[in-house]
Scaffold this motif. Structure first.
Motif, short mmCIF file in Angstrom:
data_model
loop_
_atom_site.label_atom_id
_atom_site.label_comp_id
_atom_site.label_asym_id
_atom_site.label_seq_id
_atom_site.Cartn_x
_atom_site.Cartn_y
_atom_site.Cartn_z
N LEU A 203 57.93 32.08 67.67
CA LEU A 203 56.65 31.40 67.85
C LEU A 203 56.46 30.31 66.81
O LEU A 203 56.07 29.18 67.14
N VAL A 208 59.07 29.57 71.60
CA VAL A 208 58.24 30.12 72.68
C VAL A 208 56.87 29.47 72.55
O VAL A 208 56.42 29.16 71.44
N ARG A 211 50.35 30.92 73.80
CA ARG A 211 49.63 31.27 75.02
C ARG A 211 48.49 32.23 74.68
O ARG A 211 48.34 32.68 73.54
N THR A 213 46.90 35.75 74.55
CA THR A 213 47.43 37.11 74.46
C THR A 213 46.29 38.12 74.43
O THR A 213 45.25 37.87 73.82
N THR A 244 52.05 34.67 71.13
CA THR A 244 53.09 34.69 72.17
C THR A 244 52.82 35.85 73.10
O THR A 244 52.44 36.95 72.67
N GLU A 296 61.41 33.13 76.63
CA GLU A 296 60.49 34.25 76.82
C GLU A 296 61.15 35.35 77.65
O GLU A 296 61.05 36.53 77.31
N SER A 303 60.96 42.41 72.78
CA SER A 303 59.55 42.52 72.40
C SER A 303 59.09 43.97 72.32
O SER A 303 58.25 44.32 71.49
#
Length: 360
Positions: A203, A208, A211, A213, A244, A296, A303
């Motif tokens: 990030l 990435v 956005r 979240t 992210t 992503e 993740s």
């Protein structure tokens, strides 16, 4: 506390109040469900007092929620069941999105969503797919929202570097004199520090995109349609911020794949359910693939491991600090929680080739 009926009366709700009951399911905010009768029909509402010791800037929390829900609602206008697919705030009689009680606490009201189910844990592959699908749909609705317009209501919430800094401070101070008893756990987390930075680094380096979240995508925060089984609404939006979206896939995979409770003391029961993990990712990508970047997509599985690591570090830090953040029911509670996260990560690692192979 001020009479709850008086607080409800601050909101612009038509009809006559019939009853109010407390909802004990949440652990942070105080929640009540009211029933009104208007023109012979019954309507229900959810009223919440925000916990200002957790959310120190409650008006910013509400501004984020209002912006995000309004944006989602524009995507649902063509659907007959749109009222159950997004939380709807109710304005006050003063045309605001929240009100203050006599003690200065902030209250909000949502329209109650009925004919839905919630689940405390995940144990079914079909439900796992639906869970992933719901998280993907939430993100899809918001993929064109300018995330930099949201307030940062909890700084560095999922920032791995910040969490390790806090851990090192706890090690240095050793307030509770517990340091010598957690050497194995510390060694594990320190050995995994570099890999754990993957999401934060991606990030910060711009690999990435920034956005919207949710930051708490556990299955109990999804409402599932009672008839179709579809995950129709993501709730508990208090931690909506920018970041992210891998923080959300990570929390989904962490909470959805673990085979035991988060504080299980028998670590032989703790593992990663590979099938649930894979189905969550497949459900998620069935909706999200059309807006995800290649990076992503490549980091979705990672993740899950990284978010598990963040939580493990946080639990161990709190244990070293003398259990000042998380509620505990026994002296070893936070250490037990940290150990379950380690056990989950270790089982993910044992199954990593199989998991990633199934998702390639």
């Amino acid at each position: 506390m001020q009479d709850i009926a008086d607080i409800i009366g601050l909101f612009a709700i038509e009809g006559e109040l019939q009853k109010v009951k407390a909802n004990k399911e949440g652990h942070i905010n105080s929640t009540f469900i009211s029933t009104f009768i208007h023109e012979g029909k019954q309507y229900k509402y959810t009223h919440q007092k925000l916990n200002d010791s957790v959310f120190t800037r409650p008006e910013e929390v509400m501004d984020n929620i209002q912006k995000v829900t309004s944006h989602i609602q524009t995507k649902l206008i063509h659907l007959a069941d749109r009222d159950k697919r997004c939380l709807q705030l109710v304005k006050t009689k003063q045309d605001a999105w929240y009100a203050y009680d006599e003690a200065g606490s902030l209250w909000r009201t949502y329209r109650f969503i009925d004919e839905v189910n919630t689940y405390p844990f995940l144990d079914d592959q079909h439900l796992a797919y639906r869970f992933g699908e719901a998280v993907g749909t939430f993100q899809h609705h918001l993929c064109d929202f300018p995330a930099d317009k949201l307030h940062t209501t909890i700084a560095k919430f999922h920032h791995m570097g910040s969490r390790y800094n806090q851990l090192r401070q706890a090690i240095e101070k050793d307030k509770a004199k517990r340091l010598q008893s957690v050497q194995a756990e510390l060694q594990f987390f320190l050995e995994n520090e570099e890999r754990g930075m993957t999401l934060t680094t991606a990030l910060e380096e711009g690999r990435v995109p920034l956005r919207v979240t949710h930051n708490d995508t556990k299955i109990s925060n999804i409402l599932f349609d009672r008839t179709t089984g579809e995950g129709v609404c993501v709730i508990d939006l208090d931690t909506v911020m920018s970041g992210t979206i891998l923080f959300d896939t990570g929390d989904m995979l962490r909470t959805g794949s673990i085979t035991a409770g988060e504080d299980e003391q028998d670590l032989s029961k703790v593992g990663c359910d590979e099938n649930l993990f894979i189905q969550m990712v497949k459900g998620y990508r069935s909706v999200a693939d059309n807006f995800l970047t290649d990076t992503e997509r490549q980091l979705i599985a990672e993740s899950g491991r990284a978010t598990t690591q963040i939580m493990g570090v946080r639990f161990l830090t709190d244990y070293l600090n003398g259990d000042v953040y998380y509620h505990i029911e026994r002296p070893s509670h936070n250490l037990d929680r940290a150990r379950t996260q380690i056990a989950l990560m270790q089982d993910m690692d044992r199954k990593w080739a199989s998991i990633t192979g199934s998702l390639s």
